[in-house]
Scaffold this motif. Structure first.
Motif, PDB file in Angstrom:
ATOM      1  N   ASN A  33      -2.328 -15.470   3.059  1.00 29.84           N
ATOM      2  CA  ASN A  33      -3.257 -14.992   2.039  1.00 29.84           C
ATOM      3  C   ASN A  33      -4.514 -15.852   1.933  1.00 29.84           C
TER       4      ASN A  33
ATOM      5  N   PRO B 268       2.166  -6.854  -0.837  1.00 30.31           N
ATOM      6  CA  PRO B 268       1.072  -7.501  -1.577  1.00 30.31           C
ATOM      7  C   PRO B 268       0.456  -8.668  -0.814  1.00 30.31           C
TER       8      PRO B 268
ATOM      9  N   ILE C  41      -3.603 -10.676  -1.247  1.00 30.03           N
ATOM     10  CA  ILE C  41      -4.968 -10.632  -1.750  1.00 30.03           C
ATOM     11  C   ILE C  41      -5.977 -10.403  -0.632  1.00 30.03           C
TER      12      ILE C  41
ATOM     13  N   TYR D  55      -5.740  -8.323   1.744  1.00 29.31           N
ATOM     14  CA  TYR D  55      -5.866  -6.885   1.990  1.00 29.31           C
ATOM     15  C   TYR D  55      -6.898  -6.234   1.071  1.00 29.31           C
ATOM     16  N   LYS D  56      -7.214  -6.880  -0.035  1.00 26.06           N
ATOM     17  CA  LYS D  56      -8.199  -6.343  -0.973  1.00 26.06           C
ATOM     18  C   LYS D  56      -9.584  -6.954  -0.788  1.00 26.06           C
ATOM     19  N   LYS D  57      -9.621  -8.147  -0.252  1.00 24.54           N
ATOM     20  CA  LYS D  57     -10.898  -8.847  -0.096  1.00 24.54           C
ATOM     21  C   LYS D  57     -11.695  -8.371   1.111  1.00 24.54           C
ATOM     22  N   TYR D  58     -10.988  -7.888   2.147  1.00 23.84           N
ATOM     23  CA  TYR D  58     -11.641  -7.568   3.410  1.00 23.84           C
ATOM     24  C   TYR D  58     -11.263  -6.170   3.882  1.00 23.84           C
ATOM     25  N   THR D  59     -12.124  -5.609   4.719  1.00 27.61           N
ATOM     26  CA  THR D  59     -11.744  -4.410   5.467  1.00 27.61           C
ATOM     27  C   THR D  59     -11.071  -4.880   6.744  1.00 27.61           C
TER      28      THR D  59
ATOM     29  N   PRO E 180      -3.922   1.993   3.272  1.00 28.11           N
ATOM     30  CA  PRO E 180      -4.910   1.963   2.188  1.00 28.11           C
ATOM     31  C   PRO E 180      -6.319   2.181   2.742  1.00 28.11           C
ATOM     32  N   LYS E 181      -7.240   2.491   1.861  1.00 26.75           N
ATOM     33  CA  LYS E 181      -8.590   2.882   2.265  1.00 26.75           C
ATOM     34  C   LYS E 181      -9.278   1.824   3.112  1.00 26.75           C
ATOM     35  N   ASN E 182      -9.106   0.548   2.770  1.00 26.38           N
ATOM     36  CA  ASN E 182      -9.845  -0.501   3.471  1.00 26.38           C
ATOM     37  C   ASN E 182      -9.023  -1.168   4.581  1.00 26.38           C
TER      38      ASN E 182
END
Length: 283
Positions: A131, A222, A224, A226-230, A246-248
């Motif tokens: 992460n 889970p 983090i 995965y949410k910060k970057y494409t 997921p989208k990104n």
């Protein structure tokens, strides 16, 4: 300049070139990111490597599991006499290909990253245990250094031994060859994980086609990061594009070597382009 991301090419040179023409790719001003698995399965791995080497200043590449297998043959671990794939043997007999491997391919990383664009790419994905972006880039460099260094033969011998495979990160306490084994498995072979993040290396089917409730695709867990970057990845053609991710998190292996399509994504235009592929009989 346009930034493009393309999935596993697998030796489909004609389809690859047709797709580049379709998007008007210009290697003098555009950039091409590639999810690895450049070779094997398809009919013309030689010309794929020739072409990529000729535009090497315009591409960002990550190594896939098939690329690592080729490197293991050339860098001295596996005996080519045990290779029964004619297309791989053709690569091993080509002096120019051997030069490309020694001067360029063996120096390629397992992860590519662009901080400004917030883009991250590896062949199989990013495991849920990692992460921290600095850790991710560091472990990629660890493997690149060993592949391009003096101990590559020991490394390839170890990671090719199924008995010695390491699937648990153990909270970053791994050292030596066990550590390298996990890094390679996570970045080039991973699909599913157990609830504690341990890698499960056998299942290949899409999430809706498996019965085990314990297994989850790595990108459903889970993290983090995965949410910060494409995150772009290849390796898993059964995902059928973006049906499960997921989208990104964008899977670009759309099964060209199984008679489906070769796919490319334009970062600036947020648009997919594809080229139909015919299955190669010697897969």
């Amino acid at each position: 300049m346009t930034t493009y991301m393309i999935g596993d090419i697998h030796g489909y040179y004609n389809e690859f070139i047709s797709l580049l023409k379709k998007i008007n790719f210009n290697h003098k001003k555009d950039q091409l990111w590639i999810t690895g698995d450049l070779i094997a399965r398809g009919p013309d791995s030689i010309n794929v490597l020739y072409y990529l080497y000729s535009i090497k200043e315009s591409i960002k590449l990550v190594l896939g599991n098939h690329d690592l297998y080729l490197l293991s043959l050339v860098l001295g671990f596996n005996d080519p006499k045990n290779v029964h794939d004619d297309k791989i043997l053709q690569l091993l007999k080509d002096a120019k290909i051997i030069k490309i491997i020694h001067s360029w391919l063996k120096y390629q990383p397992l992860v590519q990253f662009d901080e400004k664009k917030k883009i991250l790419m590896s062949h199989a994905g990013i495991p849920p245990q990692w992460n921290n972006i600095n850790l991710i880039l560091s472990v990629s460099n660890e493997v690149r250094n060993i592949i391009s260094g003096k101990n590559s033969e020991i490394f390839f011998k170890y990671i090719s031994n199924q008995i010695s495979q390491q699937n648990d990160w153990k909270n970053n306490t791994l050292i030596g060859l066990k550590r390298l084994s996990f890094i390679v498995n996570a970045l080039t072979k991973m699909r599913y994980c157990y609830p504690d993040g341990t890698l499960e290396m056998l299942t290949k089917k899409a999430p809706n086609d498996i019965s085990s409730k314990k297994l989850q695709p790595w990108f459903w867990m889970p993290n983090i990061i995965y949410k910060k970057y494409t995150i772009f990845f290849g390796h898993w053609s059964d995902l059928q594009g973006g049906q499960y991710t997921p989208k990104n998190i964008i899977g670009l292996d759309t099964g060209c070597c199984w008679g489906n399509q070769l796919t490319i994504f334009s970062w600036e235009n947020k648009k997919f382009y594809s080229e139909d592929c015919k299955i190669f009989k010697n897969v």
